[in-house]
Design a protein around this motif. Structure first.
Motif, PDB file in Angstrom:
ATOM      1  N   CYS A   1     -49.167 -42.859  61.826  1.00 14.38           N
ATOM      2  CA  CYS A   1     -49.471 -43.256  60.451  1.00 14.38           C
ATOM      3  C   CYS A   1     -50.934 -43.051  60.091  1.00 14.38           C
ATOM      4  O   CYS A   1     -51.259 -42.675  58.957  1.00 14.38           O
ATOM      5  CB  CYS A   1     -49.051 -44.702  60.214  1.00 14.38           C
ATOM      6  SG  CYS A   1     -49.783 -45.916  61.345  1.00 14.38           S
TER       7      CYS A   1
ATOM      8  N   ASP B   1     -46.846 -44.584  51.118  1.00 15.96           N
ATOM      9  CA  ASP B   1     -46.729 -44.571  52.575  1.00 15.96           C
ATOM     10  C   ASP B   1     -46.209 -43.202  53.010  1.00 15.96           C
ATOM     11  O   ASP B   1     -44.995 -42.954  52.995  1.00 15.96           O
ATOM     12  CB  ASP B   1     -45.756 -45.681  52.998  1.00 15.96           C
ATOM     13  CG  ASP B   1     -45.552 -45.777  54.497  1.00 15.96           C
ATOM     14  OD1 ASP B   1     -45.960 -44.850  55.223  1.00 15.96           O
ATOM     15  OD2 ASP B   1     -44.952 -46.770  54.952  1.00 15.96           O
TER      16      ASP B   1
ATOM     17  N   SER C   1     -51.964 -40.648  56.958  1.00 15.39           N
ATOM     18  CA  SER C   1     -52.750 -41.226  55.867  1.00 15.39           C
ATOM     19  C   SER C   1     -54.067 -40.490  55.697  1.00 15.39           C
ATOM     20  O   SER C   1     -54.486 -40.184  54.560  1.00 15.39           O
ATOM     21  CB  SER C   1     -52.997 -42.707  56.135  1.00 15.39           C
ATOM     22  OG  SER C   1     -51.771 -43.428  56.166  1.00 15.39           O
TER      23      SER C   1
ATOM     24  N   TRP D   1     -51.338 -46.849  55.369  1.00 16.57           N
ATOM     25  CA  TRP D   1     -50.842 -46.054  54.257  1.00 16.57           C
ATOM     26  C   TRP D   1     -52.002 -45.771  53.307  1.00 16.57           C
ATOM     27  O   TRP D   1     -53.158 -46.003  53.655  1.00 16.57           O
ATOM     28  CB  TRP D   1     -49.654 -46.721  53.561  1.00 16.57           C
ATOM     29  CG  TRP D   1     -49.868 -48.094  53.002  1.00 16.57           C
ATOM     30  CD1 TRP D   1     -50.163 -48.427  51.713  1.00 16.57           C
ATOM     31  CD2 TRP D   1     -49.759 -49.348  53.705  1.00 16.57           C
ATOM     32  NE1 TRP D   1     -50.263 -49.787  51.562  1.00 16.57           N
ATOM     33  CE2 TRP D   1     -50.005 -50.388  52.772  1.00 16.57           C
ATOM     34  CE3 TRP D   1     -49.493 -49.697  55.031  1.00 16.57           C
ATOM     35  CZ2 TRP D   1     -49.994 -51.735  53.122  1.00 16.57           C
ATOM     36  CZ3 TRP D   1     -49.476 -51.041  55.389  1.00 16.57           C
ATOM     37  CH2 TRP D   1     -49.716 -52.044  54.439  1.00 16.57           C
TER      38      TRP D   1
END
Length: 295
Positions: free
Chosen positions: A184, A244, A188, A229
């Motif tokens: 993630c 996200d 991001s 996110w």
């Protein structure tokens, strides 16, 4: 949604360390119209010689701790009850890219939420021509800022593979982009660089994501983890919105915000220095538990 959130981060050192100074950001935020911290505590073991609790420039709760005595283990525990009430997205009144500079110029403030902080390079996010070209290939004429962000989010989700072994906390967006793999944080960071290359203010959100077990299965305690996110600025009318890219969804009531900043460097859960040698092991466990509410 009402949640009880429990976090445990542990560091086990091969040899005793001393002289440690750390900044800890793990307590959820209170954000008007978005999220309310009802109660929360952050505990540290062993007890630090000094501790100061305050907020940083971006209004994130943080604890500055100092250890004078040697210790073989560090445990950080956070407990919080949080109410999340993410409103439904409003109609898309975001401007086109060509009109966004005027909106930014007319934002006469340098407060924590100012888009001026999120338009250029930041400590971990430098300009990347490859990502900029990728972003331009996705944009179509007359797309609004919100439409552009949604399209880039979907494209990253489609083109990238979630792979925890492919990258680490120090992997750059350029490296993650070449791999088309990561976690993630990587998804991001790539999305933020892509948006900024188009002149769209964008930042990093650190927090928790409630995970839902498969039908018929019990949720596993400690199975949740910290998540990341993207927030992006849609102009004076729509303001900040969140996407996200790991899951290709807008942030909603399952997303609990801990900290917001320009990139991971501004929101890292634990940073600092210490005196020691040898290796250390780090473990993290998170429980995001919905609280049953009765009428």
């Amino acid at each position: 949604m009402l949640y009880d959130v429990n976090l445990h981060i542990s560091y086990l050192y091969d040899t005793p360390v001393s002289g440690g100074r750390h900044i800890v950001r793990v307590l959820p935020l209170s954000i008007g119209g978005r999220q309310r911290l009802i109660a929360g505590t952050v505990g540290v073991t062993p007890s630090p010689g000094e501790r100061v609790d305050h907020t940083d420039f971006f209004e994130n709760p943080m604890s500055a701790i100092l250890f004078r005595n040697a210790h073989e283990r560090l445990d950080i525990r956070m407990q919080a009850r949080v109410h999340v009430d993410m409103p439904e997205p409003a109609a898309d009144f975001s401007p086109r890219v060509a009109d966004l500079p005027e909106d930014i110029a007319n934002y006469w403030s340098l407060d924590a939420g100012s888009p001026h902080h999120y338009t250029g390079p930041s400590p971990r996010l430098k300009d990347c021509p490859e990502i900029a070209e990728y972003a331009r290939s996705i944009v179509k004429p007359d797309m609004t800022i919100r439409a552009i962000a949604t399209a880039i989010c979907a494209r990253i989700h489609k083109d990238f593979t979630y792979d925890p072994k492919a990258t680490n906390v120090d992997t750059t967006p350029r490296e993650a982009f070449k791999l088309k793999r990561g976690v993630c944080q990587d998804f991001s960071h790539v999305m933020i660089v892509a948006l900024r290359s188009l002149g769209i203010p964008a930042g990093y959100v650190s927090g928790f994501l409630r995970t839902i077990p498969p039908p018929g299965k019990e949720r596993l305690e400690g199975a949740d983890a910290m998540h990341a996110w993207v927030r992006y600025w849609c102009g004076r009318v729509n303001g900040w919105m969140e996407l996200d890219p790991t899951n290709n969804i807008p942030a909603g009531t399952d997303h609990i915000v801990v900290a917001c900043g320009r990139d991971y460097a501004d929101v890292a859960p634990v940073i600092g220095v210490l005196k020691g040698y040898g290796q250390h092991k780090t473990n993290q466990a998170v429980d995001v538990i919905p609280v049953r509410q009765t009428a």
